[in-house]
Design an enzyme around this catalytic site. Structure first.
Site, mmCIF file in Angstrom:
data_model
loop_
_atom_site.group_PDB
_atom_site.id
_atom_site.type_symbol
_atom_site.label_atom_id
_atom_site.label_comp_id
_atom_site.label_asym_id
_atom_site.label_seq_id
_atom_site.Cartn_x
_atom_site.Cartn_y
_atom_site.Cartn_z
ATOM 1 N N CYS A 1 4.475 1.225 -4.129
ATOM 2 C CA CYS A 1 5.386 0.087 -4.229
ATOM 3 C C CYS A 1 4.729 -1.075 -4.958
ATOM 4 C CB CYS A 1 5.875 -0.310 -2.837
ATOM 5 S SG CYS A 1 7.249 -1.506 -2.859
ATOM 6 N N LYS B 1 -1.184 3.260 2.074
ATOM 7 C CA LYS B 1 -0.979 1.972 1.413
ATOM 8 C C LYS B 1 -1.796 0.890 2.105
ATOM 9 C CE LYS B 1 2.718 -1.181 -0.048
ATOM 10 N NZ LYS B 1 4.164 -1.467 0.027
ATOM 11 N N GLU C 1 8.220 6.859 -3.171
ATOM 12 C CA GLU C 1 7.769 6.340 -1.879
ATOM 13 C C GLU C 1 8.704 6.789 -0.755
ATOM 14 O OE1 GLU C 1 6.968 1.897 0.097
ATOM 15 O OE2 GLU C 1 8.147 2.124 -1.733
#
Length: 520
Positions: A388, A339, A275
């Site tokens: 994540c 995301k 990430e």
């Protein structure tokens, strides 16, 4: 010994009972990753049931449940302090407050099962009611306040692939139900309870061994290269460190690709960065794209974490996204995922303008993407991207139509060298088993790993290490029962337990009630 311990426990004065409940919660956290001392639950959960069952009022039972939950949450989530220490000059005042504050809402989820258990007679009704309402509380934890289903009770089994195979049937919440039931059996049935718990564990292991022995699906012809730069979080975004950090990933990728191609045997190479590994806007920066492509051999693909930006017509910055970019060896962007499930306070500020603090780094909040996507770059099997903590949400990690594998990129550098990265890794393993899909994980400081569709760890880069890991991508299994039905399975199981508890209630009460007084 357990009976004697519980008798002494409920005989303690009120304040000592509160302290004992808090201590039992702390002890229960030892069952979580990375310790996995699962037998401590045979003391902690019966102790909680005994204390709350003997409480003279529902209010006192609630306080005992809160004390247990607060201790459990505090010991399981202490690592949030590490995130604050990356900018201690700004947030030093939060150091003693962060972990206790985060543990408070986690403790509140213990209250419903405690109050349900106290309202039922001791024995099977109490245990069934407690287990069923525990799972309902866990399910609610995944949705309320944006959701944070971290350290679910079923994760205590994620130390290996064998004990978590039942997650393919019932999910991690179903494992939580089994765990609470097994831990409480000795309390309701004496030596028969211990025997029942042992038989339950043998059945769990037997099913796991059977499932692991089943034939594996054919591999799709992809060689993975996991890249872990081990860039400390406190220096990650310093302007003078951006190019050295980028060059670190370029060098690791180029060197790792040479070794991976020697092992690939004709398989197509896919390199995976963590990430926000790219300190530049990789989706929009031609120079960064060119440099990244030069580190790839011909025909290879890079899946890299990066920040992506959008500008307004007047040239001002309009939105920023936490993204994954698929880049081929000709520097062409083949796919982008933004995301969608953002971290409160870490990526955006809830109640913006109403709170007197701002913890989000940078000048503006991240924007959320549209949701799970099935990405299919040319020549690669389709995959689902998870950035994540999107990987911690059961039944919410697989887009439609179903992909062939999952990619989880994360920055666990916020957690430091603590239990946090291990807990995050355990969640990733469970998602692979639940969905029956391989899961490749690249983490900034570790732990990077590859799990097959049954949760077997095929490769790993240790926590705090810089390096690469090359491994062939395994094939997917057929959709599991949990992949088909999702949270409906543990929800139905928990409601069944509550129904049985209610049906057994008058039976237990009639057996323990005093005989009626004789007529005069």
């Amino acid at each position: 010994m357990l009976t004697s311990f519980l008798a002494r426990l409920v005989a303690l004065p009120w304040r000592r009972q509160l302290a004992a409940a808090f201590g039992l919660g702390l002890i229960a956290a030892l069952a979580l990753p990375p310790v996995h001392a699962v037998p401590v639950l045979l003391v902690s959960i019966p102790g909680l049931l005994a204390l709350t069952g003997a409480a003279p009022t529902a209010r006192r039972a609630a306080w005992l449940g809160f004390a247990w939950g607060w201790g459990h949450g505090l010991a399981g989530i202490y690592w949030v302090t590490h995130a604050i220490l990356t900018d201690v000059a700004s947030f030093w005042w939060l150091v003693p407050l962060a972990a206790p504050a985060v543990a408070v809402p986690l403790a509140l989820f213990v209250l419903p099962p405690v109050l349900v258990a106290r309202a039922l007679p001791a024995g099977w009704p109490r245990l069934l009611g407690f287990a069923g309402s525990w799972v309902l509380a866990e399910l609610a934890q995944g949705f309320l306040l944006t959701g944070f289903p971290w350290n679910l009770m079923g994760t205590v089994w994620a130390f290996a692939a064998l004990p978590v195979q039942a997650a393919a049937l019932v999910g991690v919440h179903g494992l939580s139900l089994l765990t609470v039931m097994l831990a409480g059996l000795p309390l309701v049935a004496g030596w028969r309870g211990w025997a029942g718990a042992a038989i339950g564990l043998l059945a769990l292991g037997g099913f796991g061994a059977w499932r692991l022995a089943q034939p594996e699906a054919p591999a799709p012809g992809v060689q993975l290269l996991l890249v872990q730069g081990n860039v400390p979080q406190e220096v990650k975004w310093r302007p003078e460190q951006r190019m050295p950090n980028f060059e670190r990933y370029l060098g690791l990728t180029a060197e790792g690709a040479r070794h991976a191609l020697a092992e690939a045997d004709g398989r197509r190479l896919v390199a995976i960065w963590p990430e926000t590994a790219s300190p530049f806007l990789l989706a929009q920066d031609p120079d960064a794209q060119r440099m990244a492509a030069e580190a790839l051999p011909p025909g290879a693909t890079l899946l890299a974490g990066t920040v992506r930006a959008e500008w307004a017509p007047d040239g001002t910055l309009a939105q920023v996204f936490n993204s994954l970019v698929a880049l081929d060896s000709t520097a062409k962007v083949e796919a982008v995922y933004d995301k969608s499930h953002l971290v409160p306070f870490g990526e955006y500020m809830p109640l913006a303008g109403l709170l007197p603090i701002r913890l989000v780094t940078g000048g503006m909040d991240f924007s959320a993407g549209p949701g799970p996507l099935r990405l299919a770059p040319p020549g690669l099997p389709a995959f689902g991207a998870l950035i994540c903590y999107e990987v911690i949400f059961p039944a919410a990690v697989t887009p439609a139509p179903r992909p062939d594998w999952l990619v989880n990129i994360t920055n666990d550098g916020w957690f430091g060298h603590s239990a946090g990265p291990w807990q995050h890794l355990a969640a990733a393993r469970l998602r692979a088993v639940e969905e029956g899909l391989p899961l490749a994980r690249a983490a900034q400081t570790g732990i990077s790993a590859l799990f097959d569709s049954r949760g077997r760890r095929l490769a790993m880069i240790p926590l705090g290490a810089m390096g690469t890991a090359s491994i062939a991508l395994p094939g997917p299994d057929a959709p599991t029962p949990f992949a088909r039905w999702g949270l409906a399975i543990p929800l139905a199981a928990s409601l069944l337990c509550l129904g049985l508890a209610w049906l057994l209630r008058p039976v237990v009460v009639s057996r323990t009630a005093s005989p009626p007084a004789p007529r005069a």
